[in-house]
Design a protein around this motif. Structure first.
Motif, PDB file in Angstrom:
ATOM      1  N   THR A   1      -0.584  -9.906  -2.343  1.00 49.20           N
ATOM      2  CA  THR A   1      -0.398  -8.506  -2.697  1.00 49.20           C
ATOM      3  C   THR A   1      -0.818  -8.164  -4.122  1.00 49.20           C
ATOM      4  N   CYS A   2      -0.890  -6.855  -4.363  1.00 46.54           N
ATOM      5  CA  CYS A   2      -1.238  -6.314  -5.681  1.00 46.54           C
ATOM      6  C   CYS A   2      -0.251  -5.207  -6.026  1.00 46.54           C
ATOM      7  N   THR A   3      -0.002  -5.003  -7.314  1.00 50.34           N
ATOM      8  CA  THR A   3       0.914  -3.934  -7.729  1.00 50.34           C
ATOM      9  C   THR A   3       0.445  -3.245  -9.004  1.00 50.34           C
TER      10      THR A   3
ATOM     11  N   SER B   1      -1.674   0.636  -5.193  1.00 47.77           N
ATOM     12  CA  SER B   1      -1.776  -0.778  -4.813  1.00 47.77           C
ATOM     13  C   SER B   1      -0.497  -1.255  -4.154  1.00 47.77           C
ATOM     14  N   SER B   2       0.639  -0.871  -4.701  1.00 43.85           N
ATOM     15  CA  SER B   2       1.926  -1.256  -4.107  1.00 43.85           C
ATOM     16  C   SER B   2       2.088  -0.662  -2.719  1.00 43.85           C
ATOM     17  N   GLN B   3       1.686   0.606  -2.572  1.00 49.35           N
ATOM     18  CA  GLN B   3       1.775   1.265  -1.271  1.00 49.35           C
ATOM     19  C   GLN B   3       0.891   0.558  -0.247  1.00 49.35           C
TER      20      GLN B   3
ATOM     21  N   SER C   1      -0.035  -2.524  -0.337  1.00 54.10           N
ATOM     22  CA  SER C   1       0.584  -3.823  -0.055  1.00 54.10           C
ATOM     23  C   SER C   1       1.679  -3.675   0.987  1.00 54.10           C
ATOM     24  N   ARG C   2       2.546  -2.667   0.830  1.00 54.57           N
ATOM     25  CA  ARG C   2       3.617  -2.434   1.811  1.00 54.57           C
ATOM     26  C   ARG C   2       3.035  -2.153   3.195  1.00 54.57           C
TER      27      ARG C   2
ATOM     28  N   TYR D   1       2.896  -7.924  -6.117  1.00 55.09           N
ATOM     29  CA  TYR D   1       3.893  -7.011  -5.560  1.00 55.09           C
ATOM     30  C   TYR D   1       5.125  -7.783  -5.097  1.00 55.09           C
TER      31      TYR D   1
ATOM     32  N   SER E   1       7.139  -8.291  -8.116  1.00 58.52           N
ATOM     33  CA  SER E   1       7.697  -7.056  -8.648  1.00 58.52           C
ATOM     34  C   SER E   1       8.829  -6.485  -7.798  1.00 58.52           C
ATOM     35  N   GLU E   2       8.673  -6.524  -6.469  1.00 57.35           N
ATOM     36  CA  GLU E   2       9.641  -5.862  -5.582  1.00 57.35           C
ATOM     37  C   GLU E   2      10.082  -6.771  -4.424  1.00 57.35           C
TER      38      GLU E   2
ATOM     39  N   ARG F   1       4.345   3.040 -13.703  1.00 57.69           N
ATOM     40  CA  ARG F   1       4.926   1.805 -13.170  1.00 57.69           C
ATOM     41  C   ARG F   1       6.301   1.621 -13.801  1.00 57.69           C
TER      42      ARG F   1
END
Length: 430
Positions: A45-47, A52-54, A56-57, A78, A81-82, A333
C-alpha cells in the motif's frame, strides 16, 4: 501454492514487492496469473496522499472479495499508518507495516497452518535503526536498486517520515553485491532508488555519500546506464554534478522536487532552499550537462497559497527548464504540521490550480521532446503493446517505435519522426 501481488505507489514500493516475491518463490510459491487463482494475495500500500490511502483501502476491499479462501496480506506505508482501520476490513489475515517484511513468508505460513488466526505485525518506526536487507529479483528491463530508506526532513505536508522512519543507508558492500548480481543478469540500465537517496550515508559511521554509492554501482555493475531517482536540489553536490558531466554511463536526467515557486510557501512547507537557490542550480545543470532533462514535483493549493502566490509559482515554473512536472493538489495528512494550518484551500480551487499546472507541464514536456525530432537516439526496448515498442532515452524522453521483431531489453537506435502520446515516435534503424 500461488502468490499474487498488487502494488500501489512509488518505485521503492515496486522494488519491495519484487523483493517479497523473491522470498515467496524461494519458499516454493509460484506467481499466479490473476488474483482469483492465488492462494495468497499481498497488497503493498501507499499513503503519501489522501487519494493514495483511499486507493489502498479500495484495493484491499476488492482483494478481500475475490476469493474468500485465500490468505490476504496488507503491507507497506498505509498499513503502517492506519493498521487499526485495515484490521476492521473483513478478510484481512496479516498486516505488516514498513518493517519485518523479511518475515512475510513465515507469517503467511503461520496463518495457513492456523486458519482463522490474524497477525498484526506493525511496530514503531522510531524503533527502526538499520536498513532492511531484502533479496531482490527485478522483473523489468530496467533494474531498480534500493540503497536507502526513510527520511529526516519532516516537511510540513509529508507523512512519509512518520511511516518510513529516519534515514537508514544500505552498506556499500551490500550495494556492491546486488550490483554484481545485476551485472550477471545482464541488465543494461540500473535506477538507484530510495525514499531520500540524497541523504545516503548520513546515518553511517563512515564518511560516505551518494557519490560513493554511485561509484560502487558503476564499478561493480558497469551498466550502460545508471539513473538517479529523485534527489533534493540542496543535495546536488559539486562531485555529483562532475560525475553527470564526465561519466557517460550516468544518465543526463535528474528529478529535483521543487514543490512551490513561491518563497513564502516554501518557508511554510519547511523546504530547505529558496527559488533563487533552485534556479541557480538548474541554470548550472543546463549549462554544464549536455542535453540534460530536469523533472520536478509541484504541490498546488498548500494552506495559505493565495491566487497571487499561485501565480508566482506558475511564473517561476514557466522560466525553469523542466522537461516533466508531476503535479499534486495538496493533501492534508493527519499528524503533519500542515494539516492543522489555517487558511486551508477549498478542493475546487486546488483542482483548478492543478489543471493549470498540468497544462503547463504538458507544454513543457512537448517542447522538450520536440528537440529530438530528426535526431537519432538510443533506447532500451522496455515493453511492446499493440505492435508498438517503447523505451526511454538517457535523458528520459519516452520513444515509441513500430515493433518489427525488436527484442525487449535490447538497445536500439531510433530516428525520431514526430510527437506521439507522452513522447515521440520514430523508426528503428537497422
Amino acid at each position: 501454492m500461488k502468490i499474487f501481488f498488487q502494488t500501489l505507489g512509488c518505485k521503492v514500493n515496486q522494488y519491495e514487492s519484487e523483493a517479497m516475491l523473491k522470498l515467496f518463490t524461494a519458499a516454493g510459491y509460484e506467481l499466479a496469473a490473476e488474483i482469483s487463482a492465488a492462494d495468497v494475495v499481498v497488497v503493498n500500500t501507499c499513503t503519501v496522499t489522501a487519494v493514495s490511502s483511499q486507493k489502498s483501502r479500495q484495493m484491499i476491499r476488492r482483494a478481500a472479495g475475490v476469493n474468500k479462501n485465500r490468505v490476504l496480506v496488507v503491507v507497506g506505508c498505509y498499513a503502517q499508518s492506519e493498521p487499526e482501520q485495515i484490521a476492521k476490513i473483513d478478510g484481512v489475515d496479516v498486516i505488516i507495516g514498513t518493517k519485518d517484511r523479511t518475515r512475510i513468508v513465515e507469517l503467511v505460513e503461520t496463518v495457513l497452518k492456523n486458519r482463522g488466526e490474524k497477525i498484526f505485525q506493525v511496530g514503531r518506526v522510531d524503533d527502526i535503526h538499520t536498513f532492511e536487507e531484502l533479496p531482490h529479483s527485478p522483473h523489468r528491463t530496467r533494474a531498480f536498486l534500493k540503497i536507502e530508506d526513510g527520511c529526516n526532513n519532516f516537511c510540513a505536508y509529508c507523512i512519509i517520515p512518520y511511516v518510513r522512519g529516519r534515514v537508514r543507508s544500505r552498506s556499500l558492500e551490500s550495494i556492491r553485491a546486488e550490483s554484481l548480481e545485476l551485472k550477471s543478469a545482464g541488465y543494461k540500465e540500473i535506477v538507484l532508488t530510495g525514499i531520500h537517496i540524497g541523504a545516503y550515508g548520513r546515518d553511517l559511521r563512515e564518511k560516505i555519500s551518494l557519490v560513493d554509492a554511485v561509484n560502487v554501482v558503476l564499478d561493480a555493475a558497469n551498466p550502460l546506464r545508471l539513473r538517479l531517482g529523485s534527489i533534493e536540489s540542496v543535495e546536488m553536490s559539486d562531485a555529483l554534478i562532475e560525475m553527470l558531466k564526465n561519466d557517460s554511463r550516468l544518465c543526463n536526467h535528474v528529478h529535483l522536487p521543487l514543490q512551490s515557486g513561491s518563497d513564502e510557501i516554501l518557508r511554510a512547507m519547511r523546504r530547505p532552499y529558496t527559488t533563487k537557490n533552485f534556479s541557480e542550480l538548474t541554470a548550472r545543470l543546463v549549462d554544464e550537462v549536455p542535453n540534460i532533462s530536469i523533472g520536478t514535483d509541484l504541490i498546488v493549493g498548500f494552506p495559505g497559497e493565495t491566487d497571487e502566490l499561485f501565480a508566482e509559482t506558475l511564473e517561476f515554473v514557466r522560466k525553469q527548464p523542466f522537461s516533466k512536472i508531476h503535479v499534486f493538489p495538496y493533501s492534508a495528512r493527519a499528524g503533519t504540521l500542515a494539516a492543522s494550518m489555517p487558511n486551508q484551500i477549498p478542493s475546487q480551487i486546488k483542482k483548478a490550480r492543478a489543471n493549470l499546472a498540468v497544462e503547463l507541464s504538458r507544454a513543457k514536456a512537448e517542447k522538450f521532446s520536440e528537440r529530438l525530432i530528426g535526431e537519432t537516439v538510443e533506447i532500451i526496448a522496455e515493453t511492446s503493446t499493440d505492435g508498438i515498442v517503447n523505451g526511454l532515452t538517457k535523458n528520459y524522453v519516452r520513444i515509441y517505435v513500430p515493433d518489427s521483431g525488436i527484442e525487449l531489453g535490447a538497445m536500439i537506435k531510433v530516428k525520431v519522426d514526430k510527437i506521439f502520446r507522452d513522447g515521440v515516435i520514430g523508426t528503428a534503424m537497422t
